[in-house]
Design a protein around this motif. Structure first.
Motif, PDB file in Angstrom:
ATOM      1  N   GLU A 151       0.814  -1.207   0.000  1.00 44.05           N
ATOM      2  CA  GLU A 151       0.000   0.000   0.000  1.00 44.05           C
ATOM      3  C   GLU A 151       0.855   1.267   0.000  1.00 44.05           C
ATOM      4  OE1 GLU A 151      -3.424   2.449   0.007  1.00 44.05           O
ATOM      5  OE2 GLU A 151      -3.053   0.359  -0.582  1.00 44.05           O
ATOM      6  N   VAL A 152       1.996   1.232   0.656  1.00 43.88           N
ATOM      7  CA  VAL A 152       2.874   2.403   0.648  1.00 43.88           C
ATOM      8  C   VAL A 152       3.353   2.676  -0.781  1.00 43.88           C
ATOM      9  CG1 VAL A 152       5.031   3.398   1.516  1.00 43.88           C
ATOM     10  CG2 VAL A 152       3.596   2.010   3.032  1.00 43.88           C
ATOM     11  N   PHE A 153       3.721   1.629  -1.494  1.00 46.05           N
ATOM     12  CA  PHE A 153       4.122   1.786  -2.895  1.00 46.05           C
ATOM     13  C   PHE A 153       2.968   2.360  -3.707  1.00 46.05           C
ATOM     14  CE2 PHE A 153       4.299   0.435  -7.284  1.00 46.05           C
ATOM     15  CZ  PHE A 153       5.619   0.676  -7.647  1.00 46.05           C
ATOM     16  N   HIS A 154       1.767   1.854  -3.483  1.00 50.01           N
ATOM     17  CA  HIS A 154       0.622   2.338  -4.249  1.00 50.01           C
ATOM     18  C   HIS A 154       0.387   3.823  -4.004  1.00 50.01           C
ATOM     19  CE1 HIS A 154      -3.346   2.539  -6.084  1.00 50.01           C
ATOM     20  NE2 HIS A 154      -3.102   1.365  -6.609  1.00 50.01           N
ATOM     21  N   ARG A 155       0.474   4.253  -2.755  1.00 49.56           N
ATOM     22  CA  ARG A 155       0.290   5.668  -2.445  1.00 49.56           C
ATOM     23  C   ARG A 155       1.425   6.505  -3.043  1.00 49.56           C
ATOM     24  NH1 ARG A 155      -3.557   6.968   1.238  1.00 49.56           N
ATOM     25  NH2 ARG A 155      -2.467   8.883   1.806  1.00 49.56           N
ATOM     26  N   MET A 156       2.627   5.949  -3.038  1.00 53.04           N
ATOM     27  CA  MET A 156       3.762   6.648  -3.632  1.00 53.04           C
ATOM     28  C   MET A 156       3.518   6.894  -5.119  1.00 53.04           C
ATOM     29  SD  MET A 156       7.745   5.369  -3.772  1.00 53.04           S
ATOM     30  CE  MET A 156       7.437   4.013  -4.922  1.00 53.04           C
ATOM     31  N   TRP A 157       3.039   5.888  -5.830  1.00 54.57           N
ATOM     32  CA  TRP A 157       2.820   6.052  -7.266  1.00 54.57           C
ATOM     33  C   TRP A 157       1.600   6.906  -7.570  1.00 54.57           C
ATOM     34  CZ3 TRP A 157       4.509   4.033 -12.196  1.00 54.57           C
ATOM     35  CH2 TRP A 157       5.868   3.707 -12.180  1.00 54.57           C
ATOM     36  N   GLU A 158       0.583   6.843  -6.734  1.00 53.66           N
ATOM     37  CA  GLU A 158      -0.537   7.779  -6.893  1.00 53.66           C
ATOM     38  C   GLU A 158      -0.043   9.221  -6.796  1.00 53.66           C
ATOM     39  OE1 GLU A 158      -4.658   5.760  -5.257  1.00 53.66           O
ATOM     40  OE2 GLU A 158      -3.272   6.633  -3.807  1.00 53.66           O
ATOM     41  N   LEU A 159       0.804   9.475  -5.800  1.00 48.51           N
ATOM     42  CA  LEU A 159       1.328  10.826  -5.603  1.00 48.51           C
ATOM     43  C   LEU A 159       2.216  11.233  -6.774  1.00 48.51           C
ATOM     44  CD1 LEU A 159       1.494  13.271  -3.694  1.00 48.51           C
ATOM     45  CD2 LEU A 159       3.518  12.209  -2.671  1.00 48.51           C
TER      46      LEU A 159
END
Length: 424
Positions: A388-396
């Motif tokens: 999930e941290v990776f997903h939020r990073m790529w969303e940002l």
């Protein structure tokens, strides 16, 4: 009123994988710098078309509830991170789930529009002291360049396939009209590629060099015209899939995909094409990059690049500092300015501009479509092993990039040069 945090719980953070995200600055210095950051954030909200929404329901900023709203779920943690490490901390706070927004690109567009004025001039003078300098590993020597490229492009071909269209093209498209729909994207990518091939005068029998393969779509389009293409990449994952796609198209006799640094390419080509590659070259190597293009193109040939640019003043201010994008997305990268490109090509090469075309609004739309697709494919991305941290990073990252183009802070050009002879 308080905010229901049940749908915005903090993601589980692996401290070994994400040490900067797992740790919130502590101690008296962090508290003091956090208070300064909190004051700057609230001042920005009071004068920009932006709202800050706190956990207790209080709002600072614009009264209009339809304006972009930054929801602070853990405001103390956010401001401590920003106070300690600026925009790196702002990004890490989002990755940690400490703030969010229903209009992430909108919030970031507001900030990008006013980026030069967010910090008072008195504090801007302290920038060289306060900001972190780039690690030595981000210097794009041959060994470092391969590692830096692999850190982004070798994540997983399957990951990129989740949000790119069927052409697997990871650069700005060129739409017939805006706004665009997902179904327009593949055609728009072909339109972008064809325009580059046209300005580079690629026809049947042309000897074409592509620096930065991507996943092979430009090579396929050039070979379909009858050109003979050599394409080089530092990404083993991209080379593998690009070769598969070339073979499946029956074009292996016309296209060669090589794992090779651009500085080691030899030969003479009628056209040299490089799409959104200069951004990964590094500030110190821009002259080397353009000299190499100049040395490889035949007299009378064309060089066509697609390049993302930033304002010259911001480029000069950030060329030696470490940014969130460099730390988490593109290690070793830096966006050039148009002034830098013109200065280098005119001083160090025989290349002279014959065509420039901005695709800025088209890149904003391309990024919006990618971001929406990436968000929709959350479960599929997780199934590939990305947390999930990776997903939020790529969303940002995708929203941050979209905001840059929507605000005008970033631009992107298809830029064609004629090789006039008289080598450096």
């Amino acid at each position: 009123m308080t905010i229901d945090l049940s749908s915005t719980a903090k993601p589980a953070i692996d401290p070994d994988r994400w040490p900067g995200v797992a740790t919130v600055p502590a101690g008296p210095v962090a508290a003091l710098s956090g208070r300064v950051a909190d004051d700057l954030l609230q001042r920005a909200a009071r004068r920009l078309p932006l709202r800050l929404l706190y956990p207790d329901g209080s709002v600072i900023g614009a009264a209009d509830p339809t304006l972009p709203t930054l929801r602070l779920l853990h405001p103390d943690r956010l401001v401590r991170r920003v106070g300690r490490s600026g925009l790196i901390g702002f990004g890490e706070s989002y990755m940690a789930g400490e703030w969010t927004s229903d209009d992430l690109a909108g919030v970031l567009t507001v900030f990008a529009t006013s980026v030069a004025d967010l910090v008072p001039r008195s504090l801007q003078r302290m920038r060289p002291i306060a900001l972190v300098r780039q690690p030595k590993t981000h210097h794009n020597s041959r060994d470092h360049a391969r590692r830096n490229v692999a850190e982004h492009y070798d994540l997983s071909n399957d990951l990129f396939a989740e949000f790119l269209d069927e052409t697997m093209t990871y650069s700005s498209a060129l739409f017939e009209s805006l706004p665009a729909q997902w179904g327009d994207l593949a055609t728009a990518q072909h339109r972008k590629i064809d325009r580059l091939l046209d300005t580079a005068r690629v026809t049947s029998g042309s000897r074409v060099l592509e620096i930065g393969t991507g996943w092979g779509e430009l090579s396929l389009r050039a070979a379909a015209r009858g050109a003979h293409v050599t394409s080089v990449t530092l990404s083993a994952e991209q080379q593998h899939l690009a070769r598969q796609r070339v073979a499946a198209a029956g074009l292996s006799d016309r296209v060669s995909i090589e794992l090779c640094d651009y500085r080691d390419v030899t030969g003479c080509y009628d056209a040299v094409i490089s799409v959104e590659m200069i951004e990964a070259v590094g500030y110190q190597f821009w002259p080397t990059y353009f000299r190499t293009l100049d040395a490889l193109v035949a007299p009378g040939g064309r060089v066509a690049i697609q390049a993302i640019t930033m304002p010259h003043s911001r480029m000069l201010a950030s060329r030696n500092t470490h940014t969130w994008i460099q730390k988490y997305i593109f290690p070793g990268g830096l966006l050039p300015s148009t002034e830098a490109i013109l200065s280098i090509t005119e001083r160090d090469t025989s290349l002279r501009t014959v065509d420039m075309c901005s695709l800025r609004p088209h890149y904003a739309e391309t990024l919006r479509l990618w971001r929406e697709r990436f968000t929709q494919r959350r479960d599929a991305v997780a199934a590939h092993g990305f947390d999930e941290v990776f997903h939020r990073m790529w969303e940002l990252y995708l929203a941050y990039s979209e905001a840059g183009f929507r605000s005008g802070y970033l631009d992107v050009y298809q830029w064609t040069f004629a090789a006039t002879g008289g080598r450096w």
